[in-house]
Design a protein around this motif. Sequence first.
Motif, mmCIF file in Angstrom:
data_model
loop_
_atom_site.group_PDB
_atom_site.id
_atom_site.type_symbol
_atom_site.label_atom_id
_atom_site.label_comp_id
_atom_site.label_asym_id
_atom_site.label_seq_id
_atom_site.Cartn_x
_atom_site.Cartn_y
_atom_site.Cartn_z
ATOM 1 N N GLY A 1 -17.666 -125.527 69.875
ATOM 2 C CA GLY A 1 -18.378 -125.412 68.609
ATOM 3 C C GLY A 1 -17.972 -124.226 67.763
ATOM 4 N N ILE A 2 -16.943 -123.495 68.168
ATOM 5 C CA ILE A 2 -16.531 -122.315 67.412
ATOM 6 C C ILE A 2 -15.806 -122.760 66.144
ATOM 7 C CG2 ILE A 2 -15.151 -120.209 67.467
ATOM 8 C CD1 ILE A 2 -15.729 -120.139 70.490
ATOM 9 N N GLY A 3 -16.236 -122.251 65.016
ATOM 10 C CA GLY A 3 -15.808 -122.758 63.722
ATOM 11 C C GLY A 3 -14.409 -122.330 63.299
ATOM 12 N N ALA A 4 -13.940 -122.969 62.227
ATOM 13 C CA ALA A 4 -12.580 -122.744 61.740
ATOM 14 C C ALA A 4 -12.393 -121.362 61.133
ATOM 15 C CB ALA A 4 -12.223 -123.811 60.712
ATOM 16 N N ARG A 5 -13.474 -120.696 60.725
ATOM 17 C CA ARG A 5 -13.326 -119.347 60.153
ATOM 18 C C ARG A 5 -12.922 -118.324 61.204
ATOM 19 N NH1 ARG A 5 -18.624 -118.200 56.555
ATOM 20 N NH2 ARG A 5 -19.520 -118.031 58.647
#
Length: 373
Positions: A363-367
């Motif tokens: 779930g770690i985001g693209a940012r």
Amino acid sequence: MTTLSPERVTLSRLHAPTLQTVPDAVAENLRRVRAATTARIMAVVKADGYGHGAVTVARAAVDAGADWLGVTDVAEAVALRDAGLTVPILSWLNPSGVDAAAAAEHRVDIAVGSVEELRQLIADAADPVRVHLQLDTGMARGGAPLEEWPELLRLARTGRGRAELVGVMGHLPRADEADPAANAAAVLRLRQGRDAVLRAGFGPVLVHLAATSGALTDPATHFDLVRVGAGLVGIDPSEATVLAGASRWTAPVVHSALVPAGTAVGYGGAHTTDRETHLSVVGVGYADGIPRELAPGAGVEIGGARHPIVGRVSMDQIVVDTGSVLFPRGVVATVFGPEGGAVPSVQEWARWAGSIPHTIVTGIGARVQRSVA
């Protein structure tokens, strides 16, 4: 009051939020699985290698001895081929359907779990595609029931030359219980499916059922090959085997302040300080993968100690109570990592979120920037 200097900071630029993958940990986890089985090992790198980078995890696993790779879409397999990986690859689930031409061209095996899927694949294939028939071994979420096996095998026979039957597979519904008795029904069902395939004149076929937990806890589930995905990045769903954490998530302190007792923190004032204390704002939030709902005790490591998250998780930030220590802007916080001690683990984050470790790492985001140790 103690003041700690930042590790690295300029007037305008800070350490960017970064997820660092540790290939040596992936290799160590592969070796731990190898010690538990004589079967071949498929390194499953779906969901971008469980959030750790599919190519990075695949290379580390293959270099450590993985025999196969597993993905959930032909396009993912093509990306691995383009990266120079040559071991056999299986694609199953295939939520976008199957590009039969790409599968044949790039030597990607395809799992088929219904008569309809097999019929469509045969119709689409101009060149032979290698097929693993998937049996429903108790999940009711994919795979053909044994009752459909005769029709599947009849169709496979007529489709020879376009679909070549090379494997039989299933999935364990209760392997995380680490109890062989819980797996016995699925093992029996897969044996029945395999035997039907052999009686129909196909073979030899590669038979596989176990994922990480089965591979680590139940040799009866191993058959010819085990599929290990979560285990590569340090997650054993059964929690029976200690594996090496394979990533480290860091982010900067972007603001700090000394506040008096009675200070309301964040949206809704969900937390109120009970003493004079320092608060540090860390530049990651729920848009980056920090779970919004956290149990008391959730925290991050800063300056060699664990400090609690206070107030609500915001889209872009969390607030941390650092007590008597003022951490200047630019000091690096560790959200999770493999070090232990003050550094939280992925498993701790899952408990704080009331979830499983898989959801944390995927779930770690693209940012959040990615790097490799």
